[in-house]
Scaffold this motif. Sequence first.
Motif, PDB file in Angstrom:
ATOM      1  N   SER A  79     -70.060 -33.690 -50.754  1.00 40.29           N
ATOM      2  CA  SER A  79     -69.831 -35.023 -50.189  1.00 40.29           C
ATOM      3  C   SER A  79     -71.187 -35.704 -50.083  1.00 40.29           C
ATOM      4  CB  SER A  79     -69.159 -34.919 -48.809  1.00 40.29           C
ATOM      5  OG  SER A  79     -70.017 -34.251 -47.894  1.00 40.29           O
ATOM      6  N   ALA A  80     -71.173 -36.963 -49.670  1.00 40.36           N
ATOM      7  CA  ALA A  80     -72.441 -37.702 -49.567  1.00 40.36           C
ATOM      8  C   ALA A  80     -73.402 -37.014 -48.608  1.00 40.36           C
ATOM      9  CB  ALA A  80     -72.166 -39.134 -49.105  1.00 40.36           C
ATOM     10  N   ARG A  81     -72.880 -36.455 -47.521  1.00 40.13           N
ATOM     11  CA  ARG A  81     -73.764 -35.876 -46.503  1.00 40.13           C
ATOM     12  C   ARG A  81     -74.413 -34.572 -46.967  1.00 40.13           C
ATOM     13  NH1 ARG A  81     -70.085 -33.210 -41.645  1.00 40.13           N
ATOM     14  NH2 ARG A  81     -68.946 -31.709 -42.916  1.00 40.13           N
ATOM     15  N   THR A  82     -73.846 -33.926 -47.992  1.00 36.42           N
ATOM     16  CA  THR A  82     -74.449 -32.697 -48.502  1.00 36.42           C
ATOM     17  C   THR A  82     -75.154 -32.919 -49.836  1.00 36.42           C
ATOM     18  OG1 THR A  82     -72.390 -32.041 -49.609  1.00 36.42           O
ATOM     19  CG2 THR A  82     -72.726 -31.273 -47.350  1.00 36.42           C
ATOM     20  N   PHE A  83     -74.548 -33.724 -50.706  1.00 36.84           N
ATOM     21  CA  PHE A  83     -75.069 -33.896 -52.060  1.00 36.84           C
ATOM     22  C   PHE A  83     -76.365 -34.691 -52.084  1.00 36.84           C
ATOM     23  CE2 PHE A  83     -75.093 -35.993 -56.269  1.00 36.84           C
ATOM     24  CZ  PHE A  83     -75.054 -34.867 -57.067  1.00 36.84           C
ATOM     25  N   LEU A  84     -76.426 -35.790 -51.327  1.00 38.44           N
ATOM     26  CA  LEU A  84     -77.610 -36.646 -51.365  1.00 38.44           C
ATOM     27  C   LEU A  84     -78.874 -35.929 -50.890  1.00 38.44           C
ATOM     28  CD1 LEU A  84     -76.130 -40.094 -50.261  1.00 38.44           C
ATOM     29  CD2 LEU A  84     -76.678 -39.291 -52.564  1.00 38.44           C
ATOM     30  N   ILE A  93     -76.865 -25.707 -43.185  1.00 37.25           N
ATOM     31  CA  ILE A  93     -76.434 -25.242 -44.500  1.00 37.25           C
ATOM     32  C   ILE A  93     -76.844 -26.233 -45.590  1.00 37.25           C
ATOM     33  CG2 ILE A  93     -74.381 -24.824 -45.918  1.00 37.25           C
ATOM     34  CD1 ILE A  93     -73.076 -23.556 -43.464  1.00 37.25           C
ATOM     35  N   THR A  94     -76.793 -27.499 -45.277  1.00 35.51           N
ATOM     36  CA  THR A  94     -77.205 -28.519 -46.244  1.00 35.51           C
ATOM     37  C   THR A  94     -78.689 -28.399 -46.567  1.00 35.51           C
ATOM     38  OG1 THR A  94     -75.496 -30.066 -45.498  1.00 35.51           O
ATOM     39  CG2 THR A  94     -77.375 -31.000 -46.669  1.00 35.51           C
ATOM     40  N   LEU A  95     -79.529 -28.257 -45.542  1.00 37.46           N
ATOM     41  CA  LEU A  95     -80.973 -28.099 -45.785  1.00 37.46           C
ATOM     42  C   LEU A  95     -81.276 -26.784 -46.480  1.00 37.46           C
ATOM     43  CD1 LEU A  95     -82.874 -29.522 -42.680  1.00 37.46           C
ATOM     44  CD2 LEU A  95     -82.451 -30.580 -44.898  1.00 37.46           C
ATOM     45  N   LEU A  96     -80.536 -25.732 -46.115  1.00 42.20           N
ATOM     46  CA  LEU A  96     -80.707 -24.440 -46.784  1.00 42.20           C
ATOM     47  C   LEU A  96     -80.421 -24.581 -48.278  1.00 42.20           C
ATOM     48  CD1 LEU A  96     -79.191 -21.052 -45.598  1.00 42.20           C
ATOM     49  CD2 LEU A  96     -78.751 -21.885 -47.880  1.00 42.20           C
ATOM     50  N   SER A  97     -79.315 -25.216 -48.608  1.00 43.05           N
ATOM     51  CA  SER A  97     -78.940 -25.403 -50.015  1.00 43.05           C
ATOM     52  C   SER A  97     -79.918 -26.329 -50.731  1.00 43.05           C
ATOM     53  CB  SER A  97     -77.522 -25.967 -50.105  1.00 43.05           C
ATOM     54  OG  SER A  97     -76.596 -25.116 -49.464  1.00 43.05           O
ATOM     55  N   ALA A  98     -80.384 -27.348 -50.018  1.00 44.23           N
ATOM     56  CA  ALA A  98     -81.369 -28.263 -50.603  1.00 44.23           C
ATOM     57  C   ALA A  98     -82.655 -27.514 -50.940  1.00 44.23           C
ATOM     58  CB  ALA A  98     -81.652 -29.409 -49.637  1.00 44.23           C
ATOM     59  N   MET A 115     -77.399 -35.350 -36.772  1.00 44.52           N
ATOM     60  CA  MET A 115     -78.349 -36.337 -37.244  1.00 44.52           C
ATOM     61  C   MET A 115     -77.704 -37.230 -38.299  1.00 44.52           C
ATOM     62  SD  MET A 115     -82.127 -34.814 -37.270  1.00 44.52           S
ATOM     63  CE  MET A 115     -82.793 -33.895 -35.888  1.00 44.52           C
ATOM     64  N   SER A 116     -78.164 -38.456 -38.384  1.00 46.35           N
ATOM     65  CA  SER A 116     -77.618 -39.389 -39.348  1.00 46.35           C
ATOM     66  C   SER A 116     -78.079 -39.031 -40.757  1.00 46.35           C
ATOM     67  CB  SER A 116     -78.058 -40.812 -39.011  1.00 46.35           C
ATOM     68  OG  SER A 116     -79.466 -40.941 -39.148  1.00 46.35           O
ATOM     69  N   LEU A 117     -77.363 -39.565 -41.766  1.00 45.83           N
ATOM     70  CA  LEU A 117     -77.694 -39.272 -43.153  1.00 45.83           C
ATOM     71  C   LEU A 117     -79.110 -39.710 -43.525  1.00 45.83           C
ATOM     72  CD1 LEU A 117     -76.867 -38.199 -45.885  1.00 45.83           C
ATOM     73  CD2 LEU A 117     -75.753 -40.398 -46.370  1.00 45.83           C
ATOM     74  N   PRO A 118     -79.588 -40.916 -43.120  1.00 48.21           N
ATOM     75  CA  PRO A 118     -80.971 -41.285 -43.454  1.00 48.21           C
ATOM     76  C   PRO A 118     -81.997 -40.276 -42.939  1.00 48.21           C
ATOM     77  CG  PRO A 118     -79.761 -43.225 -42.741  1.00 48.21           C
ATOM     78  CD  PRO A 118     -78.873 -42.054 -42.474  1.00 48.21           C
ATOM     79  N   ILE A 119     -81.786 -39.765 -41.733  1.00 51.23           N
ATOM     80  CA  ILE A 119     -82.721 -38.774 -41.191  1.00 51.23           C
ATOM     81  C   ILE A 119     -82.635 -37.480 -41.998  1.00 51.23           C
ATOM     82  CG2 ILE A 119     -83.285 -37.359 -39.178  1.00 51.23           C
ATOM     83  CD1 ILE A 119     -82.404 -39.651 -37.419  1.00 51.23           C
ATOM     84  N   ARG A 144     -65.811 -21.946 -54.478  1.00 44.32           N
ATOM     85  CA  ARG A 144     -66.595 -22.187 -53.275  1.00 44.32           C
ATOM     86  C   ARG A 144     -66.693 -23.650 -52.863  1.00 44.32           C
ATOM     87  NH1 ARG A 144     -68.882 -17.976 -55.867  1.00 44.32           N
ATOM     88  NH2 ARG A 144     -70.313 -19.200 -57.072  1.00 44.32           N
ATOM     89  N   THR A 145     -66.143 -24.575 -53.674  1.00 49.65           N
ATOM     90  CA  THR A 145     -66.207 -25.965 -53.262  1.00 49.65           C
ATOM     91  C   THR A 145     -65.041 -26.258 -52.328  1.00 49.65           C
ATOM     92  OG1 THR A 145     -67.219 -26.522 -55.363  1.00 49.65           O
ATOM     93  CG2 THR A 145     -66.352 -28.339 -54.083  1.00 49.65           C
ATOM     94  N   THR A 146     -65.232 -25.972 -51.072  1.00 56.18           N
ATOM     95  CA  THR A 146     -64.204 -26.176 -50.061  1.00 56.18           C
ATOM     96  C   THR A 146     -64.735 -27.198 -49.086  1.00 56.18           C
ATOM     97  OG1 THR A 146     -62.915 -25.066 -48.359  1.00 56.18           O
ATOM     98  CG2 THR A 146     -65.060 -24.120 -48.843  1.00 56.18           C
ATOM     99  N   ASN A 147     -64.356 -27.136 -47.845  1.00 54.49           N
ATOM    100  CA  ASN A 147     -64.852 -28.058 -46.853  1.00 54.49           C
ATOM    101  C   ASN A 147     -65.735 -27.307 -45.867  1.00 54.49           C
ATOM    102  OD1 ASN A 147     -64.905 -30.155 -44.673  1.00 54.49           O
ATOM    103  ND2 ASN A 147     -63.537 -31.136 -46.140  1.00 54.49           N
ATOM    104  N   MET A 148     -66.723 -27.990 -45.318  1.00 55.90           N
ATOM    105  CA  MET A 148     -67.729 -27.308 -44.516  1.00 55.90           C
ATOM    106  C   MET A 148     -67.135 -26.588 -43.314  1.00 55.90           C
ATOM    107  SD  MET A 148     -70.992 -26.743 -44.652  1.00 55.90           S
ATOM    108  CE  MET A 148     -71.879 -28.040 -45.495  1.00 55.90           C
ATOM    109  N   PHE A 149     -66.063 -27.146 -42.739  1.00 53.01           N
ATOM    110  CA  PHE A 149     -65.518 -26.494 -41.552  1.00 53.01           C
ATOM    111  C   PHE A 149     -64.909 -25.132 -41.884  1.00 53.01           C
ATOM    112  CE2 PHE A 149     -61.508 -28.136 -43.075  1.00 53.01           C
ATOM    113  CZ  PHE A 149     -60.537 -27.311 -42.541  1.00 53.01           C
TER     114      PHE A 149
END
Length: 578
Positions: free
Chosen positions: A185-190, A151-156, A1-5, A442-447
């Motif tokens: 990154s923008a896709r996780t932090f925002l 993971i982004t929504l979980l953390s959010a 999904m795109s960042l706005p969504i 723990r600040t690594t890359n998502m992959f």
Amino acid sequence: MSLPIMLVLALVVGIVAGLGAIVFKYLIAFIYNLAFYGQFNLHLEPNAYGAPSPWGMGIILVPVLGGLVVVWLVRNFAPEAKGHGVPEVMYAIYHQNGNVRGVVAVVKSLASAISIGTGASVGREGPIIQIGSSFGSTFGRALGLVRHQKITLLSAGAGAGIAATFNTPLGGVLFASEVLLPEISARTFLPVVVATATSTYVYRLAMGIESAFIVPLGGLPEGMAVNGAELLLSAILGAVMGVAAWAFVKLLAKSEDVFEGSRLNPYVQNVIGMTAVGVMGYLFLTWTGHYHIYSVGYSTIQDIISGGDMTVAVLLMLFVGKLVATCLSLGAGASGGIFSPSLFMGAALGGAIGLIGNTLLPGAGLTMETFAIIGMGAMVGGATSAAMTAIVMIFEMTRDYDIILPLVLAVAIAIGVRRSLIVADIYTIKLRYRGRPIPTDRTTNMFMVQPVTEVMSKTFEILPGSMTVSEALKRIDVETSRVILTDGNRITGFVRFGTIPYRADRFTTQTLDDIGSSEFILASTVHNLNTVVTRMNRRNRSYAIVVNETRGVPRPEDIAGVISREELANAVVRNHYG
């Protein structure tokens, strides 16, 4: 999904987390009033001492009875709801593709409200983190999101929960960033920012904008930029808090291991642990007039930072009592967090250091209240390794900017001292001891969160090292196959045919051992990519042979796959473009 969504989805997660924090607070109030006073009442002022319970000595049984209900709920509906919650969320991120069952939110809400409401020495933040993360993960799964989006929504959800619970939006963002998110990154932090801001707004609409604790504002005398004596004592406090945080980490892990390792029925374990907690609370009542170590303990914290009538002996006993009560509560099966107990212990021990400093240096402006606040941040930071979260949340909860400089110093020293004594923190030690470690940094890359089983190549050949090169070339596809060498019983090396001029006549009479390499590491199928890459980097290797979990030295039949530069490159490409 795109960042706005994703931002729209984070908005929804924030609304739910804010509402969840409100419901959770009222649920705790209802259970507390019912358990301690036999009243049906939703009002509870957490920062004010309550009257002694009419049950008298019978109050000792209240934590026991509440604990029995919690054990039943956890055992029958959601084992993940046991304990302080954050390790389970981290485990889901690094070992379960960001999946947290939806039922956890319901069970955790009820179990933790009962634990806190009946006097278990645990906090509110662990439950709301797990509740928020459970909704974020479930929401993501329902929408069919890929791993990094779940993971982004979980953390959010987790950050939004803690932001609403303590009315600390910046602290919620930093908690998710420092403790949970594997990538910043923008896709996780925002999305985290949107969720925490939304949850805090929802909570403030219903509950008001007051800070968690009220601090009498003092400030530095006019013209004084910094209090040197305060900084010096803050450094000493930081070192003491580092040792205290180490003790907390070790004792909590030991308590959980002792209870879980015993052959006693879980209900019997609860009776033993919570009876001890009940007795301790009653003894504090008879000694000081208040239960103190029961529940979250905000009233005691508020009393200390408001300059209440406390002695060094009382403060030290409060620290020890809360430390023991928290370890017993969580070890015996209670459901709740460690953040509030850390605040309590930090305030008590910090306040004691402040009183001692004032006695040794009268007139230097050293007060119990100031060092109680600094101690709160140092204890939280030392125990959790979340330095910025501790600093910013203490500021947001007290809104006392004058303590920022000594607070930063104390938190930094506390974390440094604790890490010199033990690398794992209060959140990671449980997973490390159980063979499911997560990265220290723990600040690594998502992959890097991916299991190695999703990255490794399963196209490989196992050949004896004694085989000649010419014979091997007849049996393999040199373009696709990875060749692993053995001596029949052990894994001895590997061959990259693409890197050697194997068609030259002088190589055809050599054996695979002659042209092979032993510069590899062994990895397990239970590891994630971050663990493997870290080990490869430390040993300066570029090849990993993945084996199934087994006891003893891995044998050729245990090999599950291989990871080389090509597999790592493919993982990066899939992460960014897949």
